[in-house]
Structures are given as structure tokens and as C-alpha cells.
Design a protein around this motif. Structure first.
Motif, PDB file in Angstrom:
ATOM      1  N   ALA A 296     113.861 -29.079 107.163  1.00 19.08           N
ATOM      2  CA  ALA A 296     115.227 -28.569 107.034  1.00 19.08           C
ATOM      3  C   ALA A 296     116.041 -29.452 106.085  1.00 19.08           C
ATOM      4  O   ALA A 296     115.786 -30.641 105.917  1.00 19.08           O
ATOM      5  CB  ALA A 296     115.894 -28.509 108.400  1.00 19.08           C
ATOM      6  N   PHE A 297     117.062 -28.840 105.494  1.00 21.62           N
ATOM      7  CA  PHE A 297     117.909 -29.524 104.519  1.00 21.62           C
ATOM      8  C   PHE A 297     119.323 -28.996 104.652  1.00 21.62           C
ATOM      9  O   PHE A 297     119.567 -27.991 105.320  1.00 21.62           O
ATOM     10  CB  PHE A 297     117.392 -29.312 103.094  1.00 21.62           C
ATOM     11  N   ASP A 298     120.244 -29.667 103.994  1.00 20.78           N
ATOM     12  CA  ASP A 298     121.637 -29.225 103.967  1.00 20.78           C
ATOM     13  C   ASP A 298     121.749 -28.107 102.937  1.00 20.78           C
ATOM     14  O   ASP A 298     121.593 -28.339 101.735  1.00 20.78           O
ATOM     15  CB  ASP A 298     122.547 -30.399 103.594  1.00 20.78           C
ATOM     16  N   ALA A 299     122.012 -26.886 103.403  1.00 23.49           N
ATOM     17  CA  ALA A 299     122.044 -25.739 102.502  1.00 23.49           C
ATOM     18  C   ALA A 299     123.106 -25.882 101.419  1.00 23.49           C
ATOM     19  O   ALA A 299     122.949 -25.371 100.309  1.00 23.49           O
ATOM     20  CB  ALA A 299     122.278 -24.457 103.298  1.00 23.49           C
ATOM     21  N   SER A 300     124.192 -26.585 101.713  1.00 16.08           N
ATOM     22  CA  SER A 300     125.262 -26.733 100.719  1.00 16.08           C
ATOM     23  C   SER A 300     124.822 -27.588  99.543  1.00 16.08           C
ATOM     24  O   SER A 300     125.402 -27.514  98.455  1.00 16.08           O
ATOM     25  CB  SER A 300     126.511 -27.347 101.368  1.00 16.08           C
ATOM     26  N   GLU A 301     123.813 -28.422  99.744  1.00 12.69           N
ATOM     27  CA  GLU A 301     123.328 -29.292  98.678  1.00 12.69           C
ATOM     28  C   GLU A 301     121.972 -28.855  98.144  1.00 12.69           C
ATOM     29  O   GLU A 301     121.367 -29.557  97.327  1.00 12.69           O
ATOM     30  CB  GLU A 301     123.230 -30.733  99.198  1.00 12.69           C
ATOM     31  N   ALA A 302     121.472 -27.705  98.601  1.00  9.31           N
ATOM     32  CA  ALA A 302     120.127 -27.268  98.250  1.00  9.31           C
ATOM     33  C   ALA A 302     120.087 -26.668  96.849  1.00  9.31           C
ATOM     34  O   ALA A 302     121.096 -26.187  96.330  1.00  9.31           O
ATOM     35  CB  ALA A 302     119.645 -26.232  99.260  1.00  9.31           C
ATOM     36  N   PRO A 303     118.920 -26.697  96.205  1.00  7.70           N
ATOM     37  CA  PRO A 303     118.764 -26.009  94.916  1.00  7.70           C
ATOM     38  C   PRO A 303     118.805 -24.503  95.111  1.00  7.70           C
ATOM     39  O   PRO A 303     118.976 -24.002  96.232  1.00  7.70           O
ATOM     40  CB  PRO A 303     117.389 -26.481  94.444  1.00  7.70           C
ATOM     41  N   ASP A 304     118.612 -23.769  94.028  1.00  9.58           N
ATOM     42  CA  ASP A 304     118.696 -22.309  94.101  1.00  9.58           C
ATOM     43  C   ASP A 304     117.598 -21.703  94.966  1.00  9.58           C
ATOM     44  O   ASP A 304     117.766 -20.620  95.523  1.00  9.58           O
ATOM     45  CB  ASP A 304     118.633 -21.717  92.693  1.00  9.58           C
ATOM     46  N   ALA A 305     116.465 -22.382  95.057  1.00  9.48           N
ATOM     47  CA  ALA A 305     115.357 -21.879  95.877  1.00  9.48           C
ATOM     48  C   ALA A 305     114.546 -23.061  96.394  1.00  9.48           C
ATOM     49  O   ALA A 305     114.508 -24.126  95.771  1.00  9.48           O
ATOM     50  CB  ALA A 305     114.469 -20.938  95.071  1.00  9.48           C
ATOM     51  N   THR A 306     113.912 -22.857  97.533  1.00  7.51           N
ATOM     52  CA  THR A 306     113.062 -23.880  98.133  1.00  7.51           C
ATOM     53  C   THR A 306     111.835 -23.210  98.725  1.00  7.51           C
ATOM     54  O   THR A 306     111.950 -22.211  99.444  1.00  7.51           O
ATOM     55  CB  THR A 306     113.811 -24.650  99.239  1.00  7.51           C
ATOM     56  N   LEU A 307     110.657 -23.750  98.424  1.00 10.14           N
ATOM     57  CA  LEU A 307     109.417 -23.311  99.037  1.00 10.14           C
ATOM     58  C   LEU A 307     108.994 -24.380 100.040  1.00 10.14           C
ATOM     59  O   LEU A 307     108.775 -25.538  99.673  1.00 10.14           O
ATOM     60  CB  LEU A 307     108.325 -23.117  97.983  1.00 10.14           C
ATOM     61  N   PHE A 308     108.910 -24.011 101.307  1.00  8.77           N
ATOM     62  CA  PHE A 308     108.495 -24.962 102.327  1.00  8.77           C
ATOM     63  C   PHE A 308     106.973 -25.131 102.279  1.00  8.77           C
ATOM     64  O   PHE A 308     106.234 -24.171 102.025  1.00  8.77           O
ATOM     65  CB  PHE A 308     108.907 -24.479 103.721  1.00  8.77           C
ATOM     66  N   LYS A 309     106.519 -26.334 102.529  1.00  4.79           N
ATOM     67  CA  LYS A 309     105.071 -26.575 102.587  1.00  4.79           C
ATOM     68  C   LYS A 309     104.503 -25.799 103.772  1.00  4.79           C
ATOM     69  O   LYS A 309     104.917 -25.997 104.909  1.00  4.79           O
ATOM     70  CB  LYS A 309     104.766 -28.056 102.735  1.00  4.79           C
ATOM     71  N   PRO A 310     103.542 -24.909 103.539  1.00  4.53           N
ATOM     72  CA  PRO A 310     103.023 -24.081 104.643  1.00  4.53           C
ATOM     73  C   PRO A 310     102.201 -24.899 105.633  1.00  4.53           C
ATOM     74  O   PRO A 310     101.569 -25.902 105.279  1.00  4.53           O
ATOM     75  CB  PRO A 310     102.137 -23.050 103.929  1.00  4.53           C
ATOM     76  N   ALA A 311     102.221 -24.452 106.863  1.00  4.29           N
ATOM     77  CA  ALA A 311     101.337 -25.025 107.875  1.00  4.29           C
ATOM     78  C   ALA A 311      99.902 -24.593 107.589  1.00  4.29           C
ATOM     79  O   ALA A 311      99.648 -23.646 106.828  1.00  4.29           O
ATOM     80  CB  ALA A 311     101.761 -24.551 109.266  1.00  4.29           C
ATOM     81  N   ASP A 312      98.948 -25.295 108.182  1.00  2.00           N
ATOM     82  CA  ASP A 312      97.549 -24.900 108.039  1.00  2.00           C
ATOM     83  C   ASP A 312      97.359 -23.479 108.559  1.00  2.00           C
ATOM     84  O   ASP A 312      97.913 -23.096 109.591  1.00  2.00           O
ATOM     85  CB  ASP A 312      96.641 -25.851 108.816  1.00  2.00           C
ATOM     86  N   ALA A 313      96.585 -22.703 107.824  1.00  2.00           N
ATOM     87  CA  ALA A 313      96.304 -21.315 108.214  1.00  2.00           C
ATOM     88  C   ALA A 313      94.901 -21.235 108.798  1.00  2.00           C
ATOM     89  O   ALA A 313      93.975 -21.891 108.307  1.00  2.00           O
ATOM     90  CB  ALA A 313      96.432 -20.385 107.016  1.00  2.00           C
ATOM     91  N   ILE A 314      94.745 -20.439 109.839  1.00  4.28           N
ATOM     92  CA  ILE A 314      93.449 -20.271 110.494  1.00  4.28           C
ATOM     93  C   ILE A 314      92.830 -18.956 110.074  1.00  4.28           C
ATOM     94  O   ILE A 314      93.443 -17.889 110.195  1.00  4.28           O
ATOM     95  CB  ILE A 314      93.585 -20.309 112.030  1.00  4.28           C
ATOM     96  N   ARG A 315      91.621 -19.032 109.571  1.00  5.05           N
ATOM     97  CA  ARG A 315      90.880 -17.851 109.114  1.00  5.05           C
ATOM     98  C   ARG A 315      90.234 -17.183 110.324  1.00  5.05           C
ATOM     99  O   ARG A 315      89.187 -17.581 110.797  1.00  5.05           O
ATOM    100  CB  ARG A 315      89.826 -18.285 108.098  1.00  5.05           C
ATOM    101  N   LEU A 316      90.896 -16.144 110.827  1.00  9.29           N
ATOM    102  CA  LEU A 316      90.429 -15.435 112.006  1.00  9.29           C
ATOM    103  C   LEU A 316      89.644 -14.193 111.607  1.00  9.29           C
ATOM    104  O   LEU A 316      89.915 -13.582 110.568  1.00  9.29           O
ATOM    105  CB  LEU A 316      91.602 -15.021 112.891  1.00  9.29           C
ATOM    106  N   ASN A 317      88.680 -13.860 112.412  1.00  8.85           N
ATOM    107  CA  ASN A 317      87.958 -12.615 112.224  1.00  8.85           C
ATOM    108  C   ASN A 317      88.384 -11.685 113.339  1.00  8.85           C
ATOM    109  O   ASN A 317      87.890 -11.793 114.470  1.00  8.85           O
ATOM    110  CB  ASN A 317      86.445 -12.855 112.279  1.00  8.85           C
ATOM    111  N   PRO A 318      89.341 -10.794 113.089  1.00  8.15           N
ATOM    112  CA  PRO A 318      89.936 -10.009 114.174  1.00  8.15           C
ATOM    113  C   PRO A 318      88.959  -9.019 114.773  1.00  8.15           C
ATOM    114  O   PRO A 318      87.959  -8.643 114.171  1.00  8.15           O
ATOM    115  CB  PRO A 318      91.095  -9.282 113.472  1.00  8.15           C
ATOM    116  N   GLU A 319      89.295  -8.612 115.976  1.00  8.66           N
ATOM    117  CA  GLU A 319      88.508  -7.577 116.646  1.00  8.66           C
ATOM    118  C   GLU A 319      88.546  -6.288 115.830  1.00  8.66           C
ATOM    119  O   GLU A 319      89.559  -5.949 115.219  1.00  8.66           O
ATOM    120  CB  GLU A 319      89.072  -7.317 118.044  1.00  8.66           C
ATOM    121  N   THR A 320      87.422  -5.561 115.842  1.00 13.16           N
ATOM    122  CA  THR A 320      87.388  -4.294 115.113  1.00 13.16           C
ATOM    123  C   THR A 320      88.044  -3.176 115.910  1.00 13.16           C
ATOM    124  O   THR A 320      88.432  -2.158 115.354  1.00 13.16           O
ATOM    125  CB  THR A 320      85.938  -3.908 114.792  1.00 13.16           C
TER     126      THR A 320
END
Length: 370
Positions: free
Chosen positions: A86-110
Motif C-alpha cells: 500500500a502507498f499514499d494515493a495522493s503521492e502515487a504516480p499515474d499507475a502502479t503495478l503491484f508485485k503479484p503473489a505466487d500463482a498455483i497451477r491447478l488442474n481443475p475438475e472436469t
């Protein structure tokens, strides 16, 4: 510890600090949940869609916050990664990309079972895939690219892409049985997008492929690249195999190689269908149009050539067409990706049969007079 920002009567039942972000506190109050980014000096509501309820305790588990409410109810806030950045929105740049959390490669039920009726109280499950969060100071067009560890493109999305049209007409099942397509947004403030950890099928849009799913990506390191407000932002992301999977790295590699080979053949089919559509448009008004149309249909199949693919059947006599070959490839891809394992022999055999027929059809197409 102060109470600034807490609503009365909001006496505290529990306070927990995020183990990964010092000073990030979560408070279980008699009315809801609150969060502090400055070690308790200031608080703000984290209610979201939580009803007014007595929250008796909470726990931070990985990237999620789970709470226990009066009456033995449980709620979970999935993926608090943006809160840790999180950051202070009033001081933020025009856009921010947050570092993503680890993603889990799931094989869903059919088979997903019958969904609950809409009047049944229920909460949403966390989405399958990589959760990507970004913040925009003002609304605007954004693009999102997924790159592999070598920088090769995997998937691309744009907020400017038109949403996929509805199913239309009478349907045998209700709309809430169908998973809505993913859509990249360019709204002011916080935006969240879920990438399904798959490559796109030929002709796929932001909403996904042509009636199916592309191959799953390999576990490993990827790059998320956001373009917004005239600038580009990049963050790394890890994709991990389902911890419950018993597949070996060799199993997953074989599955990936076969799936990508099938995908390459599906792209060849789509390219040829596009050529057939262009040729058909050029036939309008020509004296030999009927004869040429029959020649095209013999290769493409009934209703083919529009670039849409499909499960078209072979014409009378059983001769394969692009439509039937594409159906074979779709089946082979589905079998290859049906579980974390080395694909079964049937997937290899079906893919080989489809490629052999596709090679023959490509030769016939090249021999057609232009």
C-alpha cells in the motif's frame, strides 16, 4: 495503539500483525474488520462485502486473512498482496503495478457439478489463476502482457477490446452456470485481473478461446508487464505446481510439449480457415463461383472458412476436412491437459492422426487454382 478510524462501539476482540509486512495490522472488532498500515496509529475499514458482524478472531495464512465470526461463521479475504504494498494515493504516480503473489497451477475438475441456485446464500471461491492487481490515478486504456523467463510473449490483453457477445437465443442452461470471461479494466483506483495460466487458442480474445482452453503454462518465472498512462511497469511472478500433484517435472514437460505441438497445428488450421474466408469473399460475382465454392468446402468443411473453428463433421463419405481435423486437435488437447501426468497414448495418436490429415489438406489447398 490508538482508536482513530475505528467505529464505535468497536471494542477489539483480536489484533494480528502481518508476518511479512511490519506495521501492517488487522483488527477483529465487534462490528467488522479494520486495517492499519502504520502500526496502529490510524485505522480504516476492511469491510468489503462482509456484513456487520462480531468478528471474534482472525489469522493471516499465507496471502489470505481468515476471520471467525460470532455464530461460528468463517470468511476469507483472498490475496492481501496489494495491502502489503500500500502507498499514499495522493503521492502515487499515474499507475502502479503491484508485485503479484505466487500463482498455483491447478488442474481443475472436469465436472463442476450443478451450481447453487441464485437465491442460495453463498460466497465466492478464490479464482483459479494468477491474481494481478494494479492501480490507476485516472481511468484510461491499459494493456497487460505476460512474458516467460526468456521474454517470449505468452498472453496479451487490452482494456480496449470489446467484451465478448452473450450466448444469445434460447439456452438449455442458465447463464450463472457459465464462467464469465476475464476482462481487463481501466478504472480509476484499484483494478484486479485474473490470468488463467494458459496460452490462448487461435482466434482467442480477452475472453478466452473458441469454445475451449489453451494449454497450461509450465511452472516457473514469468514477467507481468502493464502499459498505462504512457508508461510501462513490469513485475516478476512465480507460477508453482499444485502442491498436491504427484507429477514429476518430466511428466509436466511432456504434457507441455505435446500440448504446444497441438496448439501449433490448431494455428495452422485457423490460418487456412482465414485464407478460405478471404477466397470466398473474392468469389462474389464470378462465373465459376459455385464450382470454386465446392472445392473450398471439400477442404474446409460445411460452414468452415469463417475463422471461427468448431466441431464440424466430415462431409458425406467420411473424408476429413479442416473442421473435423480441428475437432480432433481440440479433443487431443483436452486429453493431454486433463491431468498432471505424461499424456496417455491416445492423445499422441489422435494428435498424430490430425497432423497427418492436416498435412494432406494443406497440400490440396496449395494445389487449388488461384
Amino acid at each position: 495503539l490508538v482508536a482513530e478510524g475505528l467505529s464505535e462501539p468497536a471494542y477489539l476482540n483480536s489484533i494480528k500483525e502481518d508476518p511479512l509486512k511490519k506495521g501492517l495490522l488487522f483488527a477483529a472488532t465487534e462490528l467488522s474488520v479494520a486495517v492499519s498500515f502504520d502500526d496502529g496509529d490510524h485505522w480504516q475499514s476492511l469491510k468489503q462485502n462482509l456484513p456487520a458482524v462480531s468478528v471474534r478472531d482472525l489469522v493471516i495464512h499465507g496471502d489470505d486473512v481468515a476471520i471467525a465470526t460470532f455464530g461460528r461463521g468463517f470468511w476469507i479475504m483472498d490475496n492481501i498482496t496489494p495491502l502489503r504494498q500500500a502507498f499514499d494515493a495522493s503521492e502515487a504516480p499515474d499507475a502502479t503495478l503491484f508485485k503479484p503473489a505466487d500463482a498455483i497451477r491447478l488442474n481443475p475438475e472436469t465436472f463442476f457439478g450443478t451450481p447453487f441456485p441464485p437465491e442460495e446464500p453463498q460466497a465466492k471461491n478464490p479464482p483459479d489463476g494468477a491474481i494481478i492487481d494494479y492501480w490507476l490515478k485516472a481511468p484510461g486504456e491499459v494493456t497487460l502482457e505476460i512474458l516467460d523467463a526468456r521474454g517470449a510473449p505468452v498472453r496479451q490483453y487490452s482494456s480496449a477490446e470489446a467484451p465478448r457477445a452473450g450466448r444469445g437465443g434460447a439456452q438449455a442452461i442458465a447463464d450463472y452456470w457459465i464462467m464469465p470471461p476475464a476482462r481487463l479494466t481501466g478504472n480509476a483506483g484499484h483494478n484486479r485481473f485474473v490470468w488463467d495460466l494458459r496460452y490462448a487458442l487461435p482466434g482467442a480474445s480477452t475472453g478466452g478461446g473458441r469454445g475451449g482452453q489453451g494449454p497450461q503454462v509450465l511452472p516457473g518465472t514469468y514477467q507481468v508487464k502493464l502499459s498505462a498512462a504512457g508508461r510501462t511497469y513490469t513485475e516478476p511472478m512465480q507460477v508453482k505446481l499444485d502442491p498436491r500433484s504427484t507429477a514429476t517435472p518430466l511428466d509436466i514437460q511432456k504434457q507441455y510439449e505435446l500440448s504446444m505441438s497441438i496448439l501449433a497445428d490448431m494455428k495452422r488450421v485457423a490460418d487456412l480457415q482465414a485464407q478460405a474466408a478471404a477466397m470466398r469473399r473474392a468469389l462474389d460475382g464470378k462465373p465459376d463461383a459455385a464450382q470454386r465454392e465446392r472445392e473450398i468446402a471439400r477442404i474446409v468443411g460445411a460452414g468452415g472458412g469463417g475463422g471461427r473453428g468448431g466441431r464440424g463433421a466430415a462431409p458425406a463419405g467420411g473424408a476429413p476436412t479442416l473442421a473435423s481435423v480441428n475437432a480432433m486437435l481440440s479433443t487431443a488437447l483436452s486429453v493431454a491437459g486433463s491431468a498432471d501426468r505424461t499424456p496417455p497414448a491416445t492423445a499422441y495418436t489422435l494428435a498424430a492422426d490430425a497432423r497427418r490429415e492436416l498435412t494432406r489438406l494443406l497440400a490440396e489447398w496449395s494445389a487449388l487454382p488461384r
